[in-house]
Design a protein around this motif. Structure first.
Motif: not given
Length: 212
Positions: A52-56, A61-66, A74-77
């Protein structure tokens, strides 16, 4: 794996919906006791979570504003994983193996003050040969009851003839019985007693008993 040492395998991973959420349920089949089962199920569950973590991570990684921490993880809060449960279906005699990780550990001379910080991991074991089949409201009742009587032809015949549900058994339930009893002849004659995805187990069993 094939051959006489193929005594266990993870048979099924099912996604079950609870409202808008899901839980992943893995089923491990055991004919013999596996003395490292707590460690084994822990590895199964960890692998499911890592998947699951790998998919997330691939999306994050393609998102901005992290934040730096989110990018590093590789995982948002606010991201969450689906819960995972592994159930062991045991078809043998008494389970005399460990039911938790702590039972595998040597705690000799380890003080309780330290022991409480050592994480445990429990195994969910369903002893099919002893479970009360009357609690089930689906065809699992017929499946497990059949397995409990599989070694006694007289009891098996009485069971199947005494429960009308065996006369119109769902095909997948029939296949499950055939697989877990390793009765290849059930598969061979299934089409003779199948009608609209239901199978008459009663007639099929009578034919096998007459042949034997």
């Amino acid at each position: 794996r094939k051959g006489k040492y193929r005594q266990s395998y993870r048979d099924l991973i099912k996604k079950t919906a609870f409202g808008v959420n899901f839980s992943l349920i893995g089923v491990e089949n055991q004919k013999l006791v596996h003395y490292l089962m707590p460690l084994r199920t822990m590895e199964y569950d960890a692998a499911t979570y890592r998947g699951q973590v790998a998919k997330i991570a691939g999306m994050v990684k393609e998102m901005s504003g992290l934040s730096d921490a989110e990018f590093l993880s590789g995982f948002r809060k606010d991201d969450r994983l689906y819960p995972c449960i592994t159930i062991v279906l045991y078809y043998g005699d008494d389970w005399d193996g460990a039911r938790s990780l702590h039972e595998l550990l040597d705690f000799t001379d380890v003080p309780d003050s330290l022991k409480k910080y050592i994480n445990d991991y429990k195994v969910h074991i369903f002893d099919i040969m002893k479970i009360d089949t009357t609690v089930f409201r689906t065809d699992l009742k017929q499946i497990f009851a059949f397995l409990q009587c599989a070694k006694d032809k007289k009891k098996l015949k009485e069971l199947v003839e005494g429960d009308s549900a065996y006369q119109q058994l769902e095909e997948d339930a029939y296949d499950m019985i055939a697989a877990y009893t390793r009765a290849e002849k059930f598969v061979a004659i299934k089409n003779e007693y199948r009608k609209k995805e239901r199978v008459n187990m009663c007639q099929a069993l009578n034919e096998l008993l007459e042949d034997s």
